[in-house]
Design an enzyme around this catalytic site. Structure first.
Site, PDB file in Angstrom:
ATOM      1  N   CYS A  68      -3.743  12.770  13.402  1.00  0.00           N
ATOM      2  CA  CYS A  68      -4.580  11.571  13.328  1.00  0.00           C
ATOM      3  C   CYS A  68      -4.346  10.757  14.588  1.00  0.00           C
ATOM      4  CB  CYS A  68      -4.283  10.780  12.072  1.00  0.00           C
ATOM      5  SG  CYS A  68      -2.693   9.987  12.136  1.00  0.00           S
ATOM      6  N   ASP A 104       5.138   0.402  11.871  1.00  0.00           N
ATOM      7  CA  ASP A 104       3.886  -0.207  11.386  1.00  0.00           C
ATOM      8  C   ASP A 104       3.722  -1.663  11.854  1.00  0.00           C
ATOM      9  OD1 ASP A 104       3.271   2.152  10.165  1.00  0.00           O
ATOM     10  OD2 ASP A 104       3.861   1.519   8.156  1.00  0.00           O
ATOM     11  N   ARG A 148       1.588  14.529  13.338  1.00  0.00           N
ATOM     12  CA  ARG A 148       2.046  14.347  11.963  1.00  0.00           C
ATOM     13  C   ARG A 148       2.130  15.656  11.165  1.00  0.00           C
ATOM     14  NH1 ARG A 148      -0.609   8.882   9.716  1.00  0.00           N
ATOM     15  NH2 ARG A 148       1.248   8.862   8.419  1.00  0.00           N
ATOM     16  N   LYS A 204       0.838  -1.212   0.000  1.00  0.00           N
ATOM     17  CA  LYS A 204       0.000   0.000   0.000  1.00  0.00           C
ATOM     18  C   LYS A 204       0.867   1.255   0.000  1.00  0.00           C
ATOM     19  CE  LYS A 204      -1.506   1.527   4.154  1.00  0.00           C
ATOM     20  NZ  LYS A 204      -1.197   2.912   4.535  1.00  0.00           N
ATOM     21  N   ASN A 205       1.879   1.271   0.853  1.00  0.00           N
ATOM     22  CA  ASN A 205       2.662   2.505   1.007  1.00  0.00           C
ATOM     23  C   ASN A 205       3.628   2.766  -0.148  1.00  0.00           C
ATOM     24  OD1 ASN A 205       1.240   3.065   3.280  1.00  0.00           O
ATOM     25  ND2 ASN A 205       2.828   2.404   4.719  1.00  0.00           N
ATOM     26  N   ARG A 240      -8.348  -0.208   4.843  1.00  0.00           N
ATOM     27  CA  ARG A 240      -7.419   0.745   4.232  1.00  0.00           C
ATOM     28  C   ARG A 240      -6.110   0.077   3.830  1.00  0.00           C
ATOM     29  NH1 ARG A 240      -6.107   5.446   7.837  1.00  0.00           N
ATOM     30  NH2 ARG A 240      -5.011   5.896   5.922  1.00  0.00           N
TER      31      ARG A 240
HETATM   32  N1  EPU Z   1       7.322  14.297  10.504  1.00  0.00           N
HETATM   33  C1  EPU Z   1       7.569  15.615  10.809  1.00  0.00           C
HETATM   34  N2  EPU Z   1       7.487  16.543   9.809  1.00  0.00           N
HETATM   35  C2  EPU Z   1       7.178  16.201   8.530  1.00  0.00           C
HETATM   36  C3  EPU Z   1       6.932  14.845   8.215  1.00  0.00           C
HETATM   37  C4  EPU Z   1       7.012  13.909   9.231  1.00  0.00           C
HETATM   38  O1  EPU Z   1       7.842  15.947  11.954  1.00  0.00           O
HETATM   39  O2  EPU Z   1       7.126  17.088   7.669  1.00  0.00           O
HETATM   40  C5  EPU Z   1       7.374  13.288  11.578  1.00  0.00           C
HETATM   41  C6  EPU Z   1       6.012  12.641  11.797  1.00  0.00           C
HETATM   42  O3  EPU Z   1       5.193  13.412  12.616  1.00  0.00           O
HETATM   43  C7  EPU Z   1       6.395  11.311  12.416  1.00  0.00           C
HETATM   44  C8  EPU Z   1       7.728  10.995  11.745  1.00  0.00           C
HETATM   45  O4  EPU Z   1       8.204  12.222  11.180  1.00  0.00           O
HETATM   46  O5  EPU Z   1       6.575  11.455  13.790  1.00  0.00           O
HETATM   47  C9  EPU Z   1       7.643   9.962  10.643  1.00  0.00           C
HETATM   48  O6  EPU Z   1       6.722  10.365   9.658  1.00  0.00           O
HETATM   49  P1  EPU Z   1       6.870  10.021   8.121  1.00  0.00           P
HETATM   50  O7  EPU Z   1       6.755  11.274   7.353  1.00  0.00           O
HETATM   51  O8  EPU Z   1       8.078   9.182   7.925  1.00  0.00           O
HETATM   52  O9  EPU Z   1       5.588   9.158   7.876  1.00  0.00           O
HETATM   53  P2  EPU Z   1       4.538   9.289   6.694  1.00  0.00           P
HETATM   54  O10 EPU Z   1       5.237   9.481   5.414  1.00  0.00           O
HETATM   55  O11 EPU Z   1       3.470  10.239   7.078  1.00  0.00           O
HETATM   56  C10 EPU Z   1       4.599   6.739   6.130  1.00  0.00           C
HETATM   57  C11 EPU Z   1       3.600   5.622   6.052  1.00  0.00           C
HETATM   58  C12 EPU Z   1       3.139   5.266   7.450  1.00  0.00           C
HETATM   59  C13 EPU Z   1       4.365   4.840   8.277  1.00  0.00           C
HETATM   60  C14 EPU Z   1       5.413   5.958   8.271  1.00  0.00           C
HETATM   61  C15 EPU Z   1       6.699   5.604   8.978  1.00  0.00           C
HETATM   62  C16 EPU Z   1       2.583   6.036   3.917  1.00  0.00           C
HETATM   63  C17 EPU Z   1       1.389   6.422   3.139  1.00  0.00           C
HETATM   64  N3  EPU Z   1       2.472   6.044   5.238  1.00  0.00           N
HETATM   65  O12 EPU Z   1       3.916   7.831   6.722  1.00  0.00           O
HETATM   66  O13 EPU Z   1       2.266   4.163   7.316  1.00  0.00           O
HETATM   67  O14 EPU Z   1       3.985   4.566   9.593  1.00  0.00           O
HETATM   68  O15 EPU Z   1       5.728   6.326   6.902  1.00  0.00           O
HETATM   69  O16 EPU Z   1       7.257   4.464   8.436  1.00  0.00           O
HETATM   70  O17 EPU Z   1       3.616   5.699   3.344  1.00  0.00           O
HETATM   71  C18 EPU Z   1       0.537   2.708   7.953  1.00  0.00           C
HETATM   72  O18 EPU Z   1       0.706   2.115   6.873  1.00  0.00           O
HETATM   73  O19 EPU Z   1      -0.183   2.237   8.882  1.00  0.00           O
HETATM   74  C19 EPU Z   1       1.214   3.972   8.177  1.00  0.00           C
HETATM   75  C20 EPU Z   1       0.837   4.835   9.127  1.00  0.00           C
END
Ligand code: EPU
Length: 420
Positions: free
Chosen positions: A118, A306, A123, A22-23, A398
């Site tokens: 969320c 995850d 986030r 998915k990701n 999802r």
């Molecule tokens: N963060 C910041 N600033 C930003 C972006 C992120 O502080 O601009 C922080 C977030 O708040 C968090 C950490 O960095 O504490 C990690 O966030 P990241 O951006 O890496 O996560 P994401 O891209 O929002 C993806 C996956 C998530 C998975 C995370 C970490 C997708 C669509 N989602 O989220 O997947 O947990 O990376 O590996 O790729 C799931 O599948 O259940 C899921 C939540």
């Protein structure tokens, strides 16, 4: 709203085939906006999140055709009519924000509603925006929206304060059509970032270093259409591996990339579970109750956040006490109260949870608070005494393809019921 009902106690046995990640699929579909030619994606998991990102692309004028029989999607973004996906769609899923990089890069503009917090944390998206600004975009926030403008993005050196997966992907997509060279330092190294980079390179982008902490992107003038096969879902794989372990079963998990599931294999082995590696599959065999092990979530190649909830379910019935530390998200313990309702013995202390293994969990009515929390409750239900009823299972839709059917095929006593 549907519920899942599980009668615990069956040892899972057999084979299960893992679907595509998915990701990976979500950013790759967003990246198809970068060119006007047809992009074909194979082995697509038709999950609720995939429908949402398709709707987001549709809303800006992309032409998408879904072929559920052959698990393919084709996307043609040759007639983009809007740079503003509607709030009603974007608020359904955070990953919708991934269209900003491609739209900004190709059309010089994007207006999109700010994703809120969320159930797993606040986030923020500051790192995405920092990247767009460094590439020369004018980024404004107001009235709940982000607006970004540019004439032509220009390559830049961008250091991420945290190796955010989404920020790395969004900046990479913005930089592929920028003028000159972009270097992302402290980039996320997740396999999904590498898959996106492979997809973009097959469209004609010039990206080097995805999968390491430094990604170099040399901007190109235009991209072409391509066909891409998405990588298997390492989190779905990990979830079925834990299902085998928690039920003391024996399950062959097929269609995996072993390198992507190393942390899960290592922790299961440390817990005394046998994991036999073969090409593109693993056999997980648990004879007896697993031992408690400590877990600390980290960006890849560390233990994935995850998989934290699913391992907590496993540790709930393990021999001994385990400390589970969540370092990626600040609020990813919503499943704890639900697991406790099933008899788990867990105390939260800041970013750590102390899990004292108990001899048995008991079935209860519980609520899935997010996708992985829902998976943890399914796992707990498989081993709990009596009946577990999980509500809010739309969270599971999802991210898990046919979880009920796949678990049933392994011998689980699980069914989905429709409720008013
Ligand atoms: N963060 C910041 N600033 C930003 C972006 C992120 O502080 O601009 C922080 C977030 O708040 C968090 C950490 O960095 O504490 C990690 O966030 P990241 O951006 O890496 O996560 P994401 O891209 O929002 C993806 C996956 C998530 C998975 C995370 C970490 C997708 C669509 N989602 O989220 O997947 O947990 O990376 O590996 O790729 C799931 O599948 O259940 C899921 C939540």
């Amino acid at each position: 709203m549907d519920s899942i009902i599980i009668s615990g106690g069956s040892k899972l046995t057999g084979k299960v085939k893992i679907s595509a990640a998915k990701n990976s699929v979500l950013p790759i579909i967003a990246a198809s906006l970068l060119c006007p030619f047809e992009c074909k994606l194979e082995d697509i998991p038709f999950l609720d999140d995939v429908y949402v990102i398709c709707d987001v692309l549709n809303s800006v004028g992309a032409n998408i055709s879904l072929n559920k029989k052959s698990n393919r999607i084709s996307i043609k973004a040759d007639n983009i009519t809007s740079i503003e996906p509607p709030y009603e769609l974007v608020r359904k899923m955070r990953a919708s924000f991934l269209v900003i990089g491609p739209l900004l890069s190709r059309f010089g503009r994007c207006r999109i509603s700010l994703p809120g917090g969320c159930n797993i944390g606040t986030r923020p998206i500051d790192l995405h925006l920092k990247g767009f600004c460094a590439l020369g975009a004018d980024v404004r926030l107001g009235h709940g929206y982000v607006e970004a403008y540019c004439n032509k993005l220009k390559g830049a050196k961008i250091y991420l304060d945290f190796p955010s997966v989404g920020a790395t992907e969004n900046i990479m997509m913005a930089a592929v059509l920028a003028q000159g060279e972009t270097i992302i330092e402290n980039a996320a190294e997740e396999p999904e970032v590498v898959d996106l980079s492979n997809f973009l390179n097959s469209m004609g982008a010039n990206i080097i270093g995805a999968g390491t902490d430094t990604i170099r992107i040399i901007g190109v003038k235009e991209l072409k259409g391509t066909t891409h096969q998405v990588i298997p879902d390492r989190i779905e794989a990990g979830t079925y591996m834990v299902a085998a372990a928690i039920t003391q079963g024996s399950v062959v998990v097929e269609n995996v990339i072993l390198e992507h599931i190393r942390p899960v294999i290592a922790k299961l082995q440390e817990a005394g579970v046998t994991v036999i590696e073969e090409q593109n599959k693993v056999k997980v065999v648990a004879n007896g109750v697993p031992k408690a092990v400590d877990i600390k979530t980290m960006p890849y190649p560390g233990f994935p956040t995850d998989m934290q909830a699913q391992f907590m379910a496993l540790m709930s019935i393990a021999k001994g006490t385990s400390i589970i530390t969540e370092t990626v998200f600040e609020n990813r313990f919503m499943h704890v109260t639900e697991l406790k309702r099933m008899g788990a013995n867990i105390k939260i202390d800041g970013r750590s949870a102390v899990v004292e293994g108990t001899a048995k969990l008991t079935g209860a009515q519980v609520k899935a608070t997010d996708l992985r929390a829902g998976a943890a409750l399914v796992l707990a239900g498989l081993v709990a005494e009596g009946k577990t009823e999980i509500c809010e299972v739309h969270h599971l839709d999802r991210g898990y393809v046919n979880i009920v059917e796949k678990m049933q095929s392994l011998g689980a006593n699980i069914q989905r019921i429709q409720k008013e």
